[in-house]
Structure formats: structure tokens, C-alpha cells
Write a protein that holds these residues in place. Structure first.
Motif, PDB file in Angstrom:
ATOM      1  N   VAL A  13      -4.285  14.916   3.142  1.00 27.28           N
ATOM      2  CA  VAL A  13      -4.943  15.971   2.363  1.00 27.28           C
ATOM      3  C   VAL A  13      -4.552  15.836   0.895  1.00 27.28           C
ATOM      4  N   GLY A  14      -3.264  15.582   0.654  1.00 24.89           N
ATOM      5  CA  GLY A  14      -2.803  15.366  -0.712  1.00 24.89           C
ATOM      6  C   GLY A  14      -3.453  14.152  -1.341  1.00 24.89           C
ATOM      7  N   ALA A  15      -3.591  13.081  -0.556  1.00 25.19           N
ATOM      8  CA  ALA A  15      -4.229  11.867  -1.073  1.00 25.19           C
ATOM      9  C   ALA A  15      -5.702  12.117  -1.403  1.00 25.19           C
ATOM     10  N   LEU A  16      -6.401  12.814  -0.506  1.00 24.48           N
ATOM     11  CA  LEU A  16      -7.826  13.076  -0.725  1.00 24.48           C
ATOM     12  C   LEU A  16      -8.052  13.918  -1.975  1.00 24.48           C
ATOM     13  N   PHE A  17      -7.276  14.967  -2.132  1.00 22.15           N
ATOM     14  CA  PHE A  17      -7.430  15.804  -3.320  1.00 22.15           C
ATOM     15  C   PHE A  17      -7.032  15.035  -4.578  1.00 22.15           C
ATOM     16  N   SER A  18      -6.042  14.159  -4.461  1.00 23.89           N
ATOM     17  CA  SER A  18      -5.644  13.354  -5.615  1.00 23.89           C
ATOM     18  C   SER A  18      -6.773  12.412  -6.033  1.00 23.89           C
ATOM     19  N   PHE A  19      -7.379  11.735  -5.050  1.00 24.43           N
ATOM     20  CA  PHE A  19      -8.469  10.811  -5.369  1.00 24.43           C
ATOM     21  C   PHE A  19      -9.665  11.550  -5.977  1.00 24.43           C
ATOM     22  N   MET A  20      -9.979  12.719  -5.419  1.00 26.97           N
ATOM     23  CA  MET A  20     -11.104  13.481  -5.953  1.00 26.97           C
ATOM     24  C   MET A  20     -10.821  13.964  -7.374  1.00 26.97           C
TER      25      MET A  20
ATOM     26  N   TYR B 124       1.009   7.430  -3.430  1.00 30.15           N
ATOM     27  CA  TYR B 124       2.253   7.864  -2.794  1.00 30.15           C
ATOM     28  C   TYR B 124       1.948   8.611  -1.494  1.00 30.15           C
ATOM     29  N   CYS B 125       0.975   9.523  -1.535  1.00 31.01           N
ATOM     30  CA  CYS B 125       0.618  10.295  -0.337  1.00 31.01           C
ATOM     31  C   CYS B 125       0.083   9.387   0.766  1.00 31.01           C
ATOM     32  N   MET B 126      -0.736   8.388   0.397  1.00 24.33           N
ATOM     33  CA  MET B 126      -1.274   7.473   1.404  1.00 24.33           C
ATOM     34  C   MET B 126      -0.157   6.642   2.029  1.00 24.33           C
TER      35      MET B 126
ATOM     36  N   LYS C 177       3.120   5.567   6.872  1.00 24.51           N
ATOM     37  CA  LYS C 177       4.451   5.442   7.456  1.00 24.51           C
ATOM     38  C   LYS C 177       4.587   6.297   8.708  1.00 24.51           C
ATOM     39  N   LEU C 178       3.815   7.368   8.800  1.00 23.55           N
ATOM     40  CA  LEU C 178       3.943   8.323   9.903  1.00 23.55           C
ATOM     41  C   LEU C 178       2.909   8.130  11.010  1.00 23.55           C
ATOM     42  N   ALA C 179       1.771   7.519  10.691  1.00 23.55           N
ATOM     43  CA  ALA C 179       0.690   7.432  11.676  1.00 23.55           C
ATOM     44  C   ALA C 179       0.012   6.070  11.610  1.00 23.55           C
ATOM     45  N   ASP C 180      -0.644   5.703  12.718  1.00 23.72           N
ATOM     46  CA  ASP C 180      -1.361   4.438  12.789  1.00 23.72           C
ATOM     47  C   ASP C 180      -2.556   4.429  11.838  1.00 23.72           C
ATOM     48  N   ALA C 181      -2.988   3.213  11.527  1.00 18.40           N
ATOM     49  CA  ALA C 181      -4.146   3.061  10.650  1.00 18.40           C
ATOM     50  C   ALA C 181      -5.399   3.688  11.252  1.00 18.40           C
TER      51      ALA C 181
END
Length: 301
Positions: A16-23, A224-226, A231-235
Motif C-alpha cells: 500500500v505504501g509502495a502504491l501510494f508512493s508510485f502514484m 523501499y516499501c517494495m 522480503k515478507l511475501a512471494d512474488a
């Protein structure tokens, strides 16, 4: 707060942090393009990045910046700067959703370049992903039906630049820390943006400062968020979340810039996602087999 949560749920929060950062980065890039050249936007991005990443390096240790691979860092950042230039240039001229959709061809070019430059095998799943990726790209571009805007070609070449930088990153990651790679990224790309900017320099006015801050901060926070999510979940979990950028940025374009949601762009991105997921599933099935083979080789029996 999150210690008792499932890793996939925590990964979703990071995405969610990555998505908002990209947007936010896309919107700030679009807003800054009205006042600055693409080179100047990239200069501001790198300038803020040097301070942000430098602060993290100072906290975790300057020793990690020692490197014998200056050439590798330089090659990576020439390619990455080209990718960034194509991305930010395209934001000023074509719909936001189209920029993101064409950027999603990066795995296609990465697989092709890895085959040509590193000798990696093009397995059936990888060929399937290539086929779906190219089919999706043709659906988005619709060659022959419409005149391609130069910005469309810019983001297409930018995706190739990103692919080249990913291959070089894979090589550097064997000896360098992520912060080391990011620090040299911002430091090397700083003059790449600064020198052309001086030719047509425009001093930032007060109303542009918030957008400059957003583009600098989100450029770092998105990656960083991605990284934390991967690190926590599979691709197979993270990649579909990343593809959510397309409908979200299409909604932003519709609400704030009156851009129409293009069905072929959505269908083309869907084909790319399907190809990526097929390839990722195949790689995950192979991973346990490789692990078993290594265990057998190490066994004294």
C-alpha cells in the motif's frame, strides 16, 4: 503492532505504501513538468535522494560504501537514468495509465537481455511470459491504428533502460548492500541531471517546492516499501499488488486530469500480468527441486 500478523498481511501494508508512493511520484512528476525540464526534475530527485539515503547510510555504517565495482555502478546508473528520463518525460504528454502500462513491459526486456547478455535459458514459462508481454504491448500501442507520440517511444525505451539496470543490479547485489547501490544511484545520477539543467535552469518558485519534496521522497519510499514487501511475501503475492498501480493511476488520471480509461490499455496490462504470473509460478515450482538437488549433493551418502 505487526508482530503477531501474518507476513502476507504485513507485505500488503508495505505494498500500500509502495502504491501510494508510485502514484504520488507520477502526479508530482506531471505537475513539475509544467515548470521544469525532465532533466531538472531528475536533478531534484537525485539531490533529495543523496540526503535521504546518506542519512540512512550514516545510521547503518559508512563502511558499506567501499567498493571495487565503480564501473558496474556507472553502467547501472546510465541505464537507470535513461529509464527514469523516459518515465518522467512521458508523464508530461501521455495518459498516466499508459505510462504505467508500458512500464510493465520491463520484465519482457529483462528476460530478453538476460538471455542475450548473461546466457540465461529461455524456458517455456519465460517464453510464455514474453509472448503475453509482447501481445499486451501491441494491444496498448495498436501500431498502424494510431500515430505514436514520441513520449510513448520514450517510456518504451525507458522500460528497456530499467531492464538493463535490473540485470546490473543482480550482478552488484552479490557484493554490495542495497543502501550502497541506492547511495551510488543518487550520487552518480546527480550530475547526469544537473549538467543539462544548467543550460536551461529555472529557479524553483514557492508553489513548486512541495511537489519537489514529494518527487524526491516518494522515489525512495516506493522502492523501499517494495523491497520490504518482497522480503515478507512471494512474488506471486507482490506482483499482482504492484499491477494495482494501473487501475489506481487510471482513476487518478480520470479524476484530476480528465483522462479517459482506455480498455485496450487495461487488457494489455492484464496480458502482461498473466504472463508474469505463469513465469513466477514455474520458477517457484523449480525452487524446491533445486533445493532437493543441492541437499542430495551435500549428503555424505
Amino acid at each position: 503492532m505487526f508482530k503477531d500478523r501474518h507476513p502476507v498481511l504485513i507485505a500488503a501494508f508495505w505494498m500500500v505504501g509502495a502504491l501510494f508512493s508510485f502514484m504520488a511520484m507520477a502526479v508530482s512528476g506531471r505537475e513539475l513538468s509544467a515548470d521544469f525540464t525532465t532533466y531538472q526534475i531528475l536533478f531534484f530527485r537525485s539531490l533529495l535522494g543523496v540526503f535521504l539515503i546518506g542519512t540512512l547510510v550514516a545510521y547503518s555504517g559508512w563502511g558499506q560504501l567501499r567498493t571495487n565495482r565503480v564501473g558496474g555502478h556507472l553502467m547501472r546508473n546510465i541505464a537507470h537514468f535513461g529509464g527514469q528520463y523516459g518515465w518522467f518525460y512521458a508523464l508530461a504528454f501521455i495518459p498516466l495509465a499508459e505510462v504505467i502500462a508500458i512500464e510493465f513491459t520491463t520484465p519482457v526486456w529483462t528476460a530478453l537481455l538476460a538471455w542475450m547478455l548473461l546466457g540465461e535459458r529461455l524456458t517455456l514459462p519465460r517464453l510464455t511470459a514474453l509472448f503475453f508481454g509482447i501481445a499486451g504491448l501491441l494491444l496498448i500501442l495498436r501500431p498502424g491504428l494510431e500515430t505514436l507520440h514520441p513520449a510513448t517511444l520514450a517510456i518504451l525505451f525507458g522500460a528497456v533502460g530499467y531492464a538493463m539496470s535490473y540485470i546490473q543490479t543482480k550482478s552488484l547485489a552479490a557484493t554490495e548492500t542495497p543502501l550502497c547501490i541506492l547511495f551510488y544511484m543518487t550520487l552518480i545520477q546527480l550530475p547526469f541531471g544537473m549538467i543539462p539543467s544548467l543550460i536551461d535552469w529555472k529557479t524553483p518558485e514557492l508553489h513548486t517546492l512541495p511537489w519537489i519534496l514529494v518527487v524526491g521522497v516518494t522515489a525512495m519510499s516506493a522502492h523501499y516499501c517494495m523491497a520490504r514487501a518482497f522480503k515478507l511475501a512471494d512474488a506471486t503475492v507482490v506482483v499482482p499488488m504492484d499491477f494495482m498501480r494501473l487501475p489506481l493511476i487510471a482513476l487518478v488520471g480520470y479524476l484530476f486530469y480528465d483522462e479517459q480509461i482506455d480498455l485496450p490499455v487495461a487488457l494489455g496490462a492484464g496480458l502482461m500480468l498473466a504472463g508474469n504470473l505463469i513465469n513466477i509460478r514455474a520458477e517457484q515450482r523449480k525452487a524446491p527441486l533445486r533445493s532437493q538437488a543441492l541437499t542430495a549433493l551435500r549428503s555424505p551418502e
